[in-house]
Design a protein around this motif. Structure first.
Motif, PDB file in Angstrom:
ATOM      1  N   PHE A   5      -7.458   4.421   5.152  1.00  0.00           N
ATOM      2  CA  PHE A   5      -6.161   4.391   5.825  1.00  0.00           C
ATOM      3  C   PHE A   5      -5.277   3.343   5.153  1.00  0.00           C
ATOM      4  N   VAL A   6      -4.140   3.778   4.643  1.00  0.00           N
ATOM      5  CA  VAL A   6      -3.154   2.870   4.052  1.00  0.00           C
ATOM      6  C   VAL A   6      -2.091   2.589   5.114  1.00  0.00           C
ATOM      7  N   LEU A   7      -1.929   1.317   5.477  1.00  0.00           N
ATOM      8  CA  LEU A   7      -1.014   0.952   6.561  1.00  0.00           C
ATOM      9  C   LEU A   7       0.366   0.593   6.020  1.00  0.00           C
ATOM     10  N   ASP A   8       1.379   1.233   6.567  1.00  0.00           N
ATOM     11  CA  ASP A   8       2.765   0.910   6.246  1.00  0.00           C
ATOM     12  C   ASP A   8       3.170  -0.351   7.010  1.00  0.00           C
ATOM     13  N   THR A   9       4.218  -1.025   6.544  1.00  0.00           N
ATOM     14  CA  THR A   9       4.710  -2.246   7.201  1.00  0.00           C
ATOM     15  C   THR A   9       5.065  -1.989   8.656  1.00  0.00           C
ATOM     16  N   SER A  10       5.632  -0.832   8.933  1.00  0.00           N
ATOM     17  CA  SER A  10       6.088  -0.526  10.289  1.00  0.00           C
ATOM     18  C   SER A  10       4.939  -0.542  11.293  1.00  0.00           C
ATOM     19  N   VAL A  11       3.746  -0.163  10.862  1.00  0.00           N
ATOM     20  CA  VAL A  11       2.592  -0.149  11.759  1.00  0.00           C
ATOM     21  C   VAL A  11       2.203  -1.573  12.159  1.00  0.00           C
ATOM     22  N   ILE A  28      -6.455  -0.219   3.956  1.00  0.00           N
ATOM     23  CA  ILE A  28      -5.753  -0.729   2.780  1.00  0.00           C
ATOM     24  C   ILE A  28      -4.365  -1.223   3.184  1.00  0.00           C
ATOM     25  N   ILE A  29      -4.053  -2.458   2.780  1.00  0.00           N
ATOM     26  CA  ILE A  29      -2.701  -2.997   2.949  1.00  0.00           C
ATOM     27  C   ILE A  29      -2.129  -3.246   1.558  1.00  0.00           C
ATOM     28  N   PRO A  30      -1.166  -2.437   1.118  1.00  0.00           N
ATOM     29  CA  PRO A  30      -0.550  -2.682  -0.197  1.00  0.00           C
ATOM     30  C   PRO A  30       0.106  -4.063  -0.246  1.00  0.00           C
ATOM     31  N   ALA A  31       0.095  -4.670  -1.435  1.00  0.00           N
ATOM     32  CA  ALA A  31       0.661  -6.018  -1.588  1.00  0.00           C
ATOM     33  C   ALA A  31       2.127  -6.062  -1.178  1.00  0.00           C
ATOM     34  N   VAL A  32       2.846  -4.964  -1.398  1.00  0.00           N
ATOM     35  CA  VAL A  32       4.267  -4.945  -1.048  1.00  0.00           C
ATOM     36  C   VAL A  32       4.450  -5.070   0.460  1.00  0.00           C
ATOM     37  N   VAL A  33       3.479  -4.611   1.248  1.00  0.00           N
ATOM     38  CA  VAL A  33       3.559  -4.748   2.705  1.00  0.00           C
ATOM     39  C   VAL A  33       3.514  -6.222   3.091  1.00  0.00           C
ATOM     40  N   ILE A  34       2.678  -6.995   2.400  1.00  0.00           N
ATOM     41  CA  ILE A  34       2.620  -8.449   2.661  1.00  0.00           C
ATOM     42  C   ILE A  34       3.980  -9.079   2.377  1.00  0.00           C
ATOM     43  N   GLU A  35       4.622  -8.632   1.300  1.00  0.00           N
ATOM     44  CA  GLU A  35       5.947  -9.165   0.965  1.00  0.00           C
ATOM     45  C   GLU A  35       6.962  -8.837   2.049  1.00  0.00           C
ATOM     46  N   GLU A  36       6.917  -7.594   2.545  1.00  0.00           N
ATOM     47  CA  GLU A  36       7.862  -7.196   3.590  1.00  0.00           C
ATOM     48  C   GLU A  36       7.632  -7.985   4.871  1.00  0.00           C
ATOM     49  N   ILE A  37       6.385  -8.207   5.235  1.00  0.00           N
ATOM     50  CA  ILE A  37       6.074  -8.987   6.435  1.00  0.00           C
ATOM     51  C   ILE A  37       6.588 -10.413   6.277  1.00  0.00           C
ATOM     52  N   ASP A  38       6.490 -10.940   5.075  1.00  0.00           N
ATOM     53  CA  ASP A  38       6.971 -12.306   4.813  1.00  0.00           C
ATOM     54  C   ASP A  38       8.467 -12.419   5.060  1.00  0.00           C
ATOM     55  N   THR A  39       9.224 -11.359   4.766  1.00  0.00           N
ATOM     56  CA  THR A  39      10.682 -11.406   4.977  1.00  0.00           C
ATOM     57  C   THR A  39      11.050 -11.350   6.457  1.00  0.00           C
ATOM     58  N   LYS A  40      10.102 -10.937   7.318  1.00  0.00           N
ATOM     59  CA  LYS A  40      10.386 -10.784   8.752  1.00  0.00           C
ATOM     60  C   LYS A  40       9.899 -11.968   9.587  1.00  0.00           C
ATOM     61  N   LYS A  41       9.120 -12.868   9.019  1.00  0.00           N
ATOM     62  CA  LYS A  41       8.421 -13.874   9.822  1.00  0.00           C
ATOM     63  C   LYS A  41       9.347 -14.881  10.494  1.00  0.00           C
ATOM     64  N   ASN A  42      10.557 -15.059   9.981  1.00  0.00           N
ATOM     65  CA  ASN A  42      11.463 -16.051  10.561  1.00  0.00           C
ATOM     66  C   ASN A  42      12.409 -15.466  11.605  1.00  0.00           C
ATOM     67  N   LYS A  80      -8.769  -4.438   3.082  1.00  0.00           N
ATOM     68  CA  LYS A  80      -8.516  -4.862   1.704  1.00  0.00           C
ATOM     69  C   LYS A  80      -7.021  -4.879   1.433  1.00  0.00           C
ATOM     70  N   VAL A  81      -6.555  -5.951   0.810  1.00  0.00           N
ATOM     71  CA  VAL A  81      -5.183  -6.009   0.310  1.00  0.00           C
ATOM     72  C   VAL A  81      -5.197  -5.478  -1.111  1.00  0.00           C
ATOM     73  N   GLU A  82      -4.486  -4.377  -1.347  1.00  0.00           N
ATOM     74  CA  GLU A  82      -4.526  -3.681  -2.631  1.00  0.00           C
ATOM     75  C   GLU A  82      -3.506  -4.256  -3.605  1.00  0.00           C
TER      76      GLU A  82
END
Length: 442
Positions: A5-11, A28-42, A80-82
């Motif tokens: 299962f590849v999780l999108d940022t929205s999930v 699976i969490i694509p690396a780009v999802v981590i980047e998108e989450i980082d932009t939302k944390k504040n 796993k972070v891909e």
């Protein structure tokens, strides 16, 4: 067979606990999802809170092992972070813009093609709350699905707060004479606590009655409050009379109302709140609030103090108060509200951390609340308070919610069997014949 299962940022932004919702499969969490989450944390809203929660969960998991190598979860799955499989070549032919969504699609497609080339029988599934992402995935031959873990099985047919039942005219006459009927007449239809029963005459179609099931006494009771007028407002149809019945019943502490625009949810709730706070003095204050979620493009920052900033968001509430209080201008309305000193219109943002005792609380547009937010609100309700949540589950403006996974739907289904709660779904629009027609055909 294990799936990937590849999780999108929205999930993840919708439910930080979604990491643990896929059993013993590979997550699976694509690396780009981590980047998108980082932009939302504040962000200071629920999206920002969820982004920070995801970051904390991942930070905790990485203590076991490198996330890029894979971490075993308690439920037997692997997270796993891909960092690889990011080649854009297979996606660029159809979606050539290099954006985050297409990068997530590329990772998913590359994983799927790798499994096929190696002859590995492992289905790769993209999970996303974004319908466009699922459509694009389908066009690329990628299996995709919505995040279903927190969806409630809820339709207007399953629970609307009332049922219709055909009985003899004699039984209806008996109901009016005694003011109640014993439940044993209706035990085959399975009524829930505080559910209403609309009795229709079998031999006389024009004869009818409405009663509420009192589970504690085992009786179908006639309406006590629903037939009367309060602050000039009287129920125009059976649904409105049922709503008044539970809004004015002090033993029912949680009321949920759903229905299309113009069905009278807000007006009836305000009339009941004014009667209980200003006339009967059961509650010390009428507290009215709603989530600040824009429809369409956000209008940005507003000038003025807190009350001036809040006014555009709660203007529908002011419109109803003008009708109930008989004022013809906003200035006169403000003077009346100050003079009464029993009505408070507050932004939902400020309710966290408060304890709200002895108040009649109205939460409008509750369909735009998440499960976490609605839990936060209800746990703020203090001793002696009553809370009313209302909205239209077909008009949701929150980007990550739908009719099956929003706070209002969640509360309706979780509390429908409790003696302290009641629900009514409005079907008939009373605002105008044009509004009813628009609600039906548009």
């Amino acid at each position: 067979m294990q799936k990937t299962f590849v999780l999108d940022t929205s999930v993840l932004l919708h439910d930080p606990r979604s990491l643990y919702a896929f059993g013993d499969n590979l997550i699976i969490i694509p690396a780009v999802v981590i980047e998108e989450i980082d932009t939302k944390k504040n962000l200071l809203d629920i999206i920002g809170r969820n982004a920070r929660e995801v970051a904390r969960e991942l930070d905790h998991l990485r203590e076991q092992n490198s996330l890029s190598k894979g971490v075993r979860l308690e439920n037997g799955g692997t997270l796993k972070v891909e960092l690889n499989h990011k080649s854009f070549s297979h996606v660029a032919e159809w979606f050539n813009e290099v954006n985050n969504d297409n990068r997530i699609l590329a990772v998913t497609l590359n994983l799927q093609l790798e499994n096929e080339n190696k002859g590995i029988q492992n289905m790769v599934v993209l999970v996303s709350k974004d319908a466009i992402m699922r459509i694009k995935a389908d066009s690329l031959g990628i299996e995709s699905q919505d995040y279903l873990h927190d969806k409630i099985e809820y339709t207007y047919e399953t629970y609307v707060g009332y049922k219709e039942y055909r009985v003899s005219s004699t039984l209806i006459d008996q109901f009016y004479e005694k003011g109640y009927l014993d439940y044993h007449y209706f035990d085959d239809i399975g009524l829930l606590s505080n559910q209403f029963l609309i009795l229709k005459g079998e031999d006389s179609p024009n004869k009818s009655a409405v009663g509420r099931f009192d589970k504690l006494t085992g009786k179908i009771k006639a309406l006590v409050f629903g037939e009367n007028s309060y602050w000039g407002i009287k129920g125009r149809n059976a649904e409105q009379r049922m709503a008044l019945e539970v809004l004015l019943n002090d033993d029912i502490k949680l009321v949920t109302l759903t229905g299309k625009a113009g069905t009278g949810k807000t007006l009836l709730s305000l009339a009941a709140g004014l009667y209980k706070t200003n006339d009967e003095r059961i509650y010390k204050k009428l507290l009215i609030t709603k989530p600040v979620i824009p429809v369409g493009r956000d209008i940005g920052y507003l000038p003025g103090d807190k009350n001036e900033k809040l006014r555009p968001w709660v203007q529908p509430i002011y419109d109803n108060l003008e009708l109930l209080l008989g004022t013809k201008s906003f200035t006169k309305l403000e003077d009346t509200l100050v003079g009464m000193n029993r009505i408070e219109i507050e932004a939902l943002t400020y309710i966290r951390g408060r304890s709200v005792p002895n108040q009649f609380i109205i939460i409008d547009e509750a369909q735009n609340l998440t499960r976490h937010e609605v839990k936060t609100i209800i746990t703020r309700v203090g001793e002696g308070s009553k809370i009313v949540l209302m909205g239209d589950t077909e008009q949701i403006d929150h980007p990550y919610l739908d009719s099956e996974c929003n706070g209002l739907t969640y509360i309706i289904n979780k509390f429908k069997e409790e003696n302290l709660s009641a629900h009514v779904t409005f079907r008939k629009v009373e605002r105008s014949s044009l509004a009813q027609l628009a609600a039906d055909i548009l």
